[in-house]
Design a protein around this motif. Structure first.
Motif, PDB file in Angstrom:
ATOM      1  N   THR A  79      19.287 -44.458   9.444  1.00 22.15           N
ATOM      2  CA  THR A  79      18.241 -44.299  10.464  1.00 22.15           C
ATOM      3  C   THR A  79      19.011 -43.295  11.620  1.00 22.15           C
ATOM      4  O   THR A  79      20.110 -43.784  12.006  1.00 22.15           O
ATOM      5  N   PRO A  80      18.206 -42.634  12.431  1.00 22.04           N
ATOM      6  CA  PRO A  80      18.866 -41.783  13.660  1.00 22.04           C
ATOM      7  C   PRO A  80      19.314 -42.828  14.520  1.00 22.04           C
ATOM      8  O   PRO A  80      20.669 -42.697  15.096  1.00 22.04           O
ATOM      9  N   SER A  81      18.827 -44.085  14.927  1.00 21.38           N
ATOM     10  CA  SER A  81      19.171 -45.037  15.678  1.00 21.38           C
ATOM     11  C   SER A  81      20.295 -45.574  15.388  1.00 21.38           C
ATOM     12  O   SER A  81      21.286 -45.999  16.203  1.00 21.38           O
ATOM     13  N   VAL A  85      20.139 -37.526  17.448  1.00 20.98           N
ATOM     14  CA  VAL A  85      19.126 -38.388  16.675  1.00 20.98           C
ATOM     15  C   VAL A  85      17.927 -37.487  16.496  1.00 20.98           C
ATOM     16  O   VAL A  85      17.360 -37.442  15.755  1.00 20.98           O
ATOM     17  N   ARG A 118      15.764 -35.994  13.458  1.00 19.48           N
ATOM     18  CA  ARG A 118      14.286 -36.574  13.248  1.00 19.48           C
ATOM     19  C   ARG A 118      13.565 -35.232  13.072  1.00 19.48           C
ATOM     20  O   ARG A 118      12.373 -35.048  12.421  1.00 19.48           O
ATOM     21  N   ARG A 161      11.087 -44.878  28.701  1.00 21.58           N
ATOM     22  CA  ARG A 161      11.251 -46.417  28.123  1.00 21.58           C
ATOM     23  C   ARG A 161      12.590 -46.701  28.616  1.00 21.58           C
ATOM     24  O   ARG A 161      13.722 -47.028  27.702  1.00 21.58           O
ATOM     25  N   ARG A 194      23.843 -49.463  25.350  1.00 19.18           N
ATOM     26  CA  ARG A 194      22.488 -49.977  25.036  1.00 19.18           C
ATOM     27  C   ARG A 194      22.880 -51.294  24.267  1.00 19.18           C
ATOM     28  O   ARG A 194      23.949 -51.395  23.555  1.00 19.18           O
ATOM     29  N   MET A 233      18.894 -54.871  18.931  1.00 24.16           N
ATOM     30  CA  MET A 233      18.140 -55.874  18.508  1.00 24.16           C
ATOM     31  C   MET A 233      19.023 -56.687  17.406  1.00 24.16           C
ATOM     32  O   MET A 233      19.040 -57.855  17.105  1.00 24.16           O
ATOM     33  N   ASN A 286      11.982 -42.505  16.360  1.00 27.49           N
ATOM     34  CA  ASN A 286      12.755 -43.232  15.630  1.00 27.49           C
ATOM     35  C   ASN A 286      12.199 -43.149  14.111  1.00 27.49           C
ATOM     36  O   ASN A 286      10.755 -43.113  13.979  1.00 27.49           O
ATOM     37  N   GLY A 329      12.439 -45.976  11.870  1.00 28.58           N
ATOM     38  CA  GLY A 329      11.646 -47.187  11.408  1.00 28.58           C
ATOM     39  C   GLY A 329      10.804 -47.791  12.794  1.00 28.58           C
ATOM     40  O   GLY A 329      10.980 -47.324  13.579  1.00 28.58           O
ATOM     41  N   GLU A 380      10.096 -50.811  13.483  1.00 27.44           N
ATOM     42  CA  GLU A 380      10.773 -51.953  14.371  1.00 27.44           C
ATOM     43  C   GLU A 380      11.634 -51.229  15.253  1.00 27.44           C
ATOM     44  O   GLU A 380      11.564 -51.640  16.583  1.00 27.44           O
ATOM     45  N   GLU A 381      12.608 -50.297  14.942  1.00 31.97           N
ATOM     46  CA  GLU A 381      13.355 -49.989  15.954  1.00 31.97           C
ATOM     47  C   GLU A 381      12.697 -48.978  17.090  1.00 31.97           C
ATOM     48  O   GLU A 381      13.417 -48.863  18.112  1.00 31.97           O
ATOM     49  N   GLU A 382      11.916 -48.344  16.501  1.00 31.41           N
ATOM     50  CA  GLU A 382      10.998 -47.524  17.436  1.00 31.41           C
ATOM     51  C   GLU A 382      10.408 -48.508  18.655  1.00 31.41           C
ATOM     52  O   GLU A 382      10.499 -48.322  19.750  1.00 31.41           O
ATOM     53  N   ALA A 441      11.762 -51.440  19.466  1.00 31.44           N
ATOM     54  CA  ALA A 441      12.745 -51.949  20.065  1.00 31.44           C
ATOM     55  C   ALA A 441      13.572 -50.909  21.209  1.00 31.44           C
ATOM     56  O   ALA A 441      14.458 -51.232  21.942  1.00 31.44           O
ATOM     57  N   PHE A 442      13.185 -49.678  20.861  1.00 28.98           N
ATOM     58  CA  PHE A 442      14.004 -48.536  21.800  1.00 28.98           C
ATOM     59  C   PHE A 442      14.107 -48.889  23.027  1.00 28.98           C
ATOM     60  O   PHE A 442      15.407 -48.912  23.685  1.00 28.98           O
TER      61      PHE A 442
END
Lengths: 318, 528
Positions: free
Chosen positions: A180-182, A202, A206, A269, A277, A280, B99, B101, B103-105, B107-108
């Motif tokens: 995933t990009p993140s 990223v 997308r 955000r 950063r 999680m 994002n 996913g 969940e990762e969105e 959590a961003f």
């Protein structure tokens, strides 16, 4: 041979390098095929479990090996990486798409080098004084930088050069399809690349599948509105290319309008609140990564040995 | 405690001499739920951007006065710090969600705040629970429906735990089912947070808000309690805001009630029930279509037939994923190459099923939801002339002028289409679509994101085109628009046609397929 026939065949050959890959893209891969291999889909096989930092390293290793070794090592890597596409989600379709993309790269690169490469280089590369001519271009083709004749050695030379790109493009797509990009953002941040640069990457990851979708829509609507409607069917791929070029401005404007929202969404955000950063789920090195590291080390060692044995990048390749 | 305090605010965008927003004094108390409404371009978004800090931190211009959010001066406080006080959910979730996913969105934001992993997990779980997306947490965001994606966007903002949440037209791009879920979340959140909702659909938001602020021409035009709305209907209509139809009738006949059914009973008593909109009578079938599309894995996506009558407006409705867009793509030959399809399109007795897109384009025009993608020329005039020239139609200059006049575009003929306003761009896209003399016009979600004023213009344009002999097929979620302008409605569900008929008939049963009947219909026909 008749002057007219020579000219017609020569121009068809001239366009072949550009038109055939476009035809493959449009008829076989399709813009949806491109979308399929440029975006992430979750799955559970080893590529998906691999740490993105390791995947980036894998990409670097493949690039280095393809760049410094003899062409057939690049070809072997291409075949191996392509076969691993079967392990991806919807692997068969991704393999087929990857196969045709490789064909496009080979044809495009070969055609980009074969007619232009000076004979002196080909003579040095293949240790010959006489080259095998396949087709004699009309004399005015030299204005475009063409050599007087298309030679067998030129085609082989172009094919060998394409092997520098095929493995690299396939492994890059693996990174895009399985991370995933993140995840990529985290991996790049870990190696110290500033967060704003990685974020741009990223967003690009997308956006790329959307670009294909939007260009596809725009081109189809141009056809509905009469693009190429008075031209013979054979020229449709060129009109499709023309339509895609015309679509660039509205697609970019459309994306830029959306990009402002993306920037707002990120900045409101707390994006860039800190230089780093937290995550999680912190990135760990698992058994798959250790195996991948071992394979990469082995490949690098083989590469060093191959270069020492004279199987390096130097011309001639044989 | 005051959530928002604004004093002598004046903001002009770079290059504009006139301020886009001017507010002398505005206070929003902690815990209030406020609707900000007004016509597009009236200054609503500029006002909320001043509150969120987007102005001046991201969008620059000339800013005067002060805006405070929970005591923090917005201009002096960093966006990162403000993000824990105020969060904003934008109109289009596709551009907001970045994002892959779910969940990762979510959590961003917490990850940006460098919170500990346990704290991030706790916030993500809490936000996903509130928005009801826990079951889709492992999905890729691009596979979500518009409604699901909007809930993910809301969760992504909620995980920052802002005290003030602003939703800028949160339902303009999603279907009624998705809209209902978003409003369920609002209902839940109003107990916990200060809410500001920017919305055109006053009727839908009304049950959730206790205050209405109307912004018009860059100024606060009206600031009233939601219970006083009925007394300000005329002013709302004066500035082009869509108000509930039963309020209009209640005001007209002096009925001091708010509930639709009670107002209807009174209207029945005084024999003042509104009449149904006029519809074109049945006419000959112009286009017969039958579309069957199967996914590579064998799943049937669409299996339906639709007939389009001459000089008719047919609306195609249904929840997201019902197969409406796939059906349209099938008719036009736009389907992806890996889908299996059986398509039959017979137009004026001629089978065009096997024809290439460019040949179908002689008979059918299509305006996609993202109509900007169709604007490829440097001026409005060349855009409208494009298909006429390509099709080598004679007297093209005369025809271009006629079409530009039809869509009120003559004043903009030399302007770059992409530089026009949203409503003007849509008109250019429609004008250029029909220019080559097609018989059928198909529009995908033309009402999406448009305010009442622009929807009325669109409806009148469609009626005019119908009177000129065009047959029109529109895909839309807007029941009120359909009730007012369509001659017939088809409802899709799970790829099949489940309802068909005049709106009066279809809206009686459409609720079970997520097509909510409009208040105009309910006032006439009753809730049962």
């Amino acid at each position: 041979m008749n002057w007219l026939i020579v000219n017609v065949i020569s121009w068809l050959l001239f366009f072949f390098g550009a038109a055939f890959p476009i035809l493959i893209v449009l008829r076989v891969i399709g813009l949806t095929g491109f979308m399929r291999i440029t975006r992430f889909e979750s799955f559970h096989t080893f590529y998906y479990r691999m740490n993105p930092s390791i995947k980036i390293m894998l990409g670097l290793v493949v690039t280095i090996v393809a760049a410094v070794t003899i062409w057939w090592i690049g070809a072997i890597m291409t075949a191996v990486i392509l076969l691993t596409y079967f392990t991806l989600k919807d692997g068969k379709r991704k393999f087929i798409t990857g196969f045709f993309l490789t064909m496009i790269t080979i044809i495009g690169t070969t055609w980009a080098f074969a007619p232009y490469t000076p004979y002196t280089i080909l003579q040095q590369a293949f240790h010959v004084t006489a080259l095998t001519g396949i087709w004699a271009w009309p004399s005015y083709f030299t204005v475009m930088g063409y050599q007087p004749e298309l030679t067998m050695q030129g085609l082989i030379y172009g094919f060998q050069i394409s092997m520098r790109f095929t493995a690299v493009s396939l492994i890059s797509l693996v990174l895009v399809m399985t991370s995933t990009p993140s995840q990529v953002l985290r991996a790049l941040n870990k190696v110290g690349i500033p967060i704003s640069i990685t974020f741009s990457l990223v967003v690009a990851m997308r956006t790329i599948p959307r670009i294909f979708e939007y260009i596809d829509t725009s081109v189809k609507i141009q056809f509905m509105r009469g693009l190429g409607s008075t031209a013979p069917k054979i020229f449709r791929p060129f009109y499709m290319l023309k339509g895609a070029i015309y679509a660039i401005v509205p697609v970019i404007v459309f994306l830029v309008r959306g990009a402002k929202d993306t920037a707002i969404s990120a900045d409101t955000r707390a994006f860039r609140a800190y230089p780093k950063r937290t995550n999680m789920y912190p990135i760990t090195i698992g058994s798959v990564d250790k195996s991948a590291l071992a394979v990469m080390t082995l490949v690098m060692l083989i590469t060093i040995v191959a270069v020492i044995m004279g199987l390096g990048r130097a011309i001639p390749y044989s | 405690m005051k959530a928002v305090e604004i004093h002598n605010l004046k903001f002009s965008y770079l290059g504009n001499e006139e301020p886009s927003i001017e507010v002398e004094n505005l206070t929003i108390e902690d815990g209030e739920t406020v609707l900000i409404t007004g016509r597009s371009g009236g200054g609503k978004s500029t006002l909320v951007n001043c509150i969120t800090g987007i102005i001046p931190h991201i969008t620059h211009g000339e800013l005067e006065g002060s805006v405070k959010v929970y005591g923090n001066d917005v201009a002096e406080t960093s966006l990162a710090k403000l993000s824990s006080e105020v969060g904003i959910v934008l109109q289009n979730p596709e551009t907001q969600v970045m994002n892959y996913g779910v969940e990762e969105e979510v959590a961003f934001g917490p990850e940006n705040l460098c919170l500990a992993p346990e704290e991030i997990v706790s916030r993500v779980d809490e936000s996903m629970k509130t928005t009801g997306i826990s079951e889709i947490k492992d999905r890729e965001t691009y596979t979500l429906s518009g409604g699901e994606m909007q809930r993910v966007a809301i969760a992504g903002v909620l995980s920052m735990r802002p005290k003030l949440l602003i939703l800028d037209e949160p339902t303009s791009n999603i279907d009624p089912e998705g809209t209902a879920r978003v409003f369920d979340i609002l209902e839940q959140l109003k107990e916990e947070k200060t809410l500001i909702v920017v919305e055109h659909k006053v009727e839908r938001v009304l049950p959730f808000v206790n205050r209405i602020i109307v912004v018009n021409d860059g100024k606060i035009f009206l600031d009233i309690s939601s219970h006083d709305l009925i007394h300000h209907i005329d002013e709302m209509q004066e500035v082009g805001i869509e108000v509930p139809i039963h309020f209009i009738y209640a005001r007209k006949y002096g009925i001091d009630l708010e509930d639709l059914e009670s107002i209807r009973e009174k209207l029945l008593e005084i024999k003042a029930i509104p009449t149904a909109p006029s519809r074109s009578p049945e006419s000959n079938t112009l286009m017969k279509t039958s579309v069957r599309v199967t996914a590579p894995n064998g799943t049937e996506l669409v299996k339906a037939s639709i007939d389009l009558q001459e000089s008719h407006i047919l609306a195609l409705m249904g929840r997201n994923g019902a197969g409406k867009s796939t059906f349209l793509k099938g008719i036009m030959g736009f389907l992806e190459i890996d889908l299996k399809s059986e398509i039959n399109v017979v137009l004026a007795g001629k089978d065009i099923s096997k024809e290439h897109i460019m040949d179908r384009g002689r008979e059918i025009a299509f305006v996609p939801q993202n109509f900007d993608l169709t604007l490829i020329n440097k001026s409005v005039e060349t855009e409208v002339a494009y298909s006429i020239k390509k099709r080598k139609i004679s007297e093209y200059k005369k025809r271009v002028d006629e079409i530009m006049e039809l869509f009120s575009l003559l004043d903009y003929r030399y302007r770059d289409p992409l530089g026009l306003s949203l409503g003007q761009r849509r008109r250019v896209a429609m004008a250029s679509a029909i220019a080559s003399g097609v018989k059928v016009l198909m529009l995908d979600e033309p009402t999406s994101g448009q305010d009442y004023f622009h929807k009325e213009i669109l409806g009148k344009e469609l009626k005019r085109l119908k009177d000129l002999g065009y047959s029109i097929l529109i895909v839309t979620h807007d029941s009120r628009f359909v009730y007012k302008y369509a001659d017939r409605v088809v409802v899709f569900d799970h790829g099949e046609k489940v309802l068909e008929g005049v709106p009066e008939k279809v809206f009686r049963e459409s609720g079970k397929f997520s097509v909510i009947p409009p208040s105009d219909f309910l006032l006439r026909e009753g809730l049962k």
